[in-house]
Design a protein around this motif. Structure first.
Motif, short mmCIF file in Angstrom:
data_model
loop_
_atom_site.label_atom_id
_atom_site.label_comp_id
_atom_site.label_asym_id
_atom_site.label_seq_id
_atom_site.Cartn_x
_atom_site.Cartn_y
_atom_site.Cartn_z
N SER A 146 0.80 -1.14 0.05
CA SER A 146 -0.08 0.07 -0.11
C SER A 146 0.96 1.32 0.06
N GLU A 147 2.08 1.30 0.94
CA GLU A 147 2.87 2.24 0.75
C GLU A 147 3.64 2.53 -0.72
N ILE A 148 3.90 1.45 -1.14
CA ILE A 148 4.55 1.93 -2.58
C ILE A 148 3.54 2.07 -3.63
N ILE A 149 2.39 1.66 -3.38
CA ILE A 149 1.17 2.06 -4.57
C ILE A 149 0.75 3.44 -4.21
N LYS A 150 0.79 3.86 -3.07
CA LYS A 150 0.56 5.46 -2.70
C LYS A 150 1.51 6.30 -3.16
N LYS A 151 2.74 5.81 -3.09
CA LYS A 151 3.87 6.72 -3.50
C LYS A 151 4.28 6.75 -5.14
N GLU A 152 3.92 5.61 -5.74
CA GLU A 152 4.32 5.40 -7.33
C GLU A 152 3.01 5.21 -7.92
N GLY A 153 2.00 4.54 -7.52
CA GLY A 153 1.03 4.41 -8.28
C GLY A 153 0.89 3.06 -9.04
N ARG A 154 2.03 2.30 -8.96
CA ARG A 154 2.01 1.07 -9.32
C ARG A 154 3.29 0.13 -9.00
N ILE A 155 3.23 -1.02 -9.27
CA ILE A 155 4.53 -1.97 -9.09
C ILE A 155 4.45 -3.02 -10.43
N ASP A 156 5.69 -2.50 -11.13
CA ASP A 156 5.71 -3.32 -12.29
C ASP A 156 6.71 -4.65 -12.14
N VAL A 157 7.34 -4.77 -11.32
CA VAL A 157 8.35 -6.02 -11.12
C VAL A 157 8.14 -6.38 -9.62
N LEU A 158 7.91 -7.52 -9.28
CA LEU A 158 7.95 -7.95 -8.01
C LEU A 158 9.12 -9.20 -8.05
N ILE A 159 10.16 -9.14 -7.30
CA ILE A 159 11.15 -10.17 -7.22
C ILE A 159 11.05 -10.55 -5.86
N ASN A 160 10.44 -12.11 -5.68
CA ASN A 160 10.28 -12.69 -4.46
C ASN A 160 11.74 -13.23 -4.12
N ASN A 161 12.56 -12.62 -3.23
CA ASN A 161 13.88 -13.05 -3.04
C ASN A 161 13.88 -13.53 -1.55
N ALA A 162 13.23 -12.91 -0.78
CA ALA A 162 13.27 -13.41 0.73
C ALA A 162 13.16 -14.90 0.90
N GLY A 163 14.11 -15.41 1.96
CA GLY A 163 14.09 -16.60 2.09
C GLY A 163 15.07 -17.05 3.18
N ILE A 164 15.01 -18.43 3.61
CA ILE A 164 16.00 -18.77 4.72
C ILE A 164 16.51 -20.08 4.46
N GLY A 165 17.77 -20.67 4.57
CA GLY A 165 18.25 -21.67 4.44
C GLY A 165 18.02 -22.83 5.84
N ILE A 166 17.52 -23.96 5.54
CA ILE A 166 17.55 -24.96 6.54
C ILE A 166 18.15 -26.18 6.38
N THR A 167 18.85 -26.65 7.23
CA THR A 167 19.78 -27.93 6.93
C THR A 167 19.52 -28.91 8.22
#
Length: 272
Positions: free
Chosen positions: A67-88
């Protein structure tokens, strides 16, 4: 997608370090409007691009950040889902709560971010979602079985999403990296090597080998270049692999080798 990159707004989850930071810096240098995410952006100073507060395991923060980004920029053109964690760890000895945490972060988290972004992309008539998975998601790796499962689930979900989104001019793809020199090993959950464990020797040796692979991994800039090219591809493929030739070749071998032969190859690689 718009051809004028200066007007493209990019959201990168987990953008405060590692691959996410490298990708964000590179895209910013190419005149994209870049927003990264961090659970605690207020603690990070002198960062090269904008950060918003977002924890992929908490839906309310996903809604607030978008919502914060849409309010500032009006759009999101590219989403890069990078967040992640490792587990062993040996699957038998990995606590259930840690398994659920890995799936919450690596699978349900990206899924919820996608769900939150899609209505905006549909409204603007276009969009691109890039899911950062892993070459480990193409095979069940010893002592990384849960990690492989989380990334494999995202790979397959993307395949289904691509067909469901075809009428909306929204593209989705996976980028599966191999080993990169990042701080992922430091933040990874390691099931403890128990003195009484029947897996003690094999797991300990495999853990050392995995850490060596990360330490000697490729420069994250390679991922940044790959993602930049994908953004400029009119109709991206469903799957991209970025890593050492042998790591990428291992996926091709899995398709053509008998199961037991491939399994023996992995056992030899991990010295098991």
């Amino acid at each position: 997608m718009k051809t004028d990159t200066s007007s493209k707004v990019v959201l990168i989850t987990g953008g405060s370090s590692g691959i996410g930071k490298s990708v964000g810096e590179f895209l910013k240098s190419k005149n994209f409007i870049v927003y990264g995410t961090s659970r605690n952006p207020g603690k990070i100073v002198n960062f090269p691009f904008s950060l918003v507060a977002l924890d992929v395991t908490r839906k309310e923060t996903i809604t607030s950040a978008i919502s914060e980004i849409i309010k500032k920029e009006g759009r999101i053109d590219v989403l890069i889902n990078n967040a992640g964690i490792g587990i062993t760890g040996p699957i038998e000895e990995t606590p259930e709560e840690e398994i659920k945490k890995a799936f919450d972060t690596n699978y349900f988290g990206p899924l919820n971010v996608i769900k939150a972004v899609l209505p905006h992309m549909r409204k603007q008539g276009e969009g691109l979602v890039i899911n950062i998975t892993s070459i480990a998601g193409y095979m069940g790796l010893p002592y990384r079985g849960i990690y492989s499962a989380t990334k494999g689930a995202l790979e397959l979900t993307t395949e289904a999403f691509r067909m469901e989104l075809k009428d909306f001019n929204i593209k989705m793809t996976n980028v599966a990296p191999g080993d990169f020199a990042t701080n992922i090993a430091a933040g990874r959950y390691h099931a403890p090597v128990l003195e009484t464990s029947p897996y003690k020797k094999a797991y300990s040796n495999t853990l050392d080998l995995m850490n060596q692979h990360v330490a000697s991994g490729k420069d994250p800039q390679v991922m940044a270049n790959a993602i930049y090219k994908i953004i400029h591809t009119k109709d991206p493929r469903g799957h991209y692999k970025v890593g050492e030739p042998l790591q990428k070749f291992s996926i091709a071998l899995k398709r053509i080798l008998p199961d037991k032969v491939y399994e023996k190859m992995l056992l030899k690689h991990y010295k098991l």
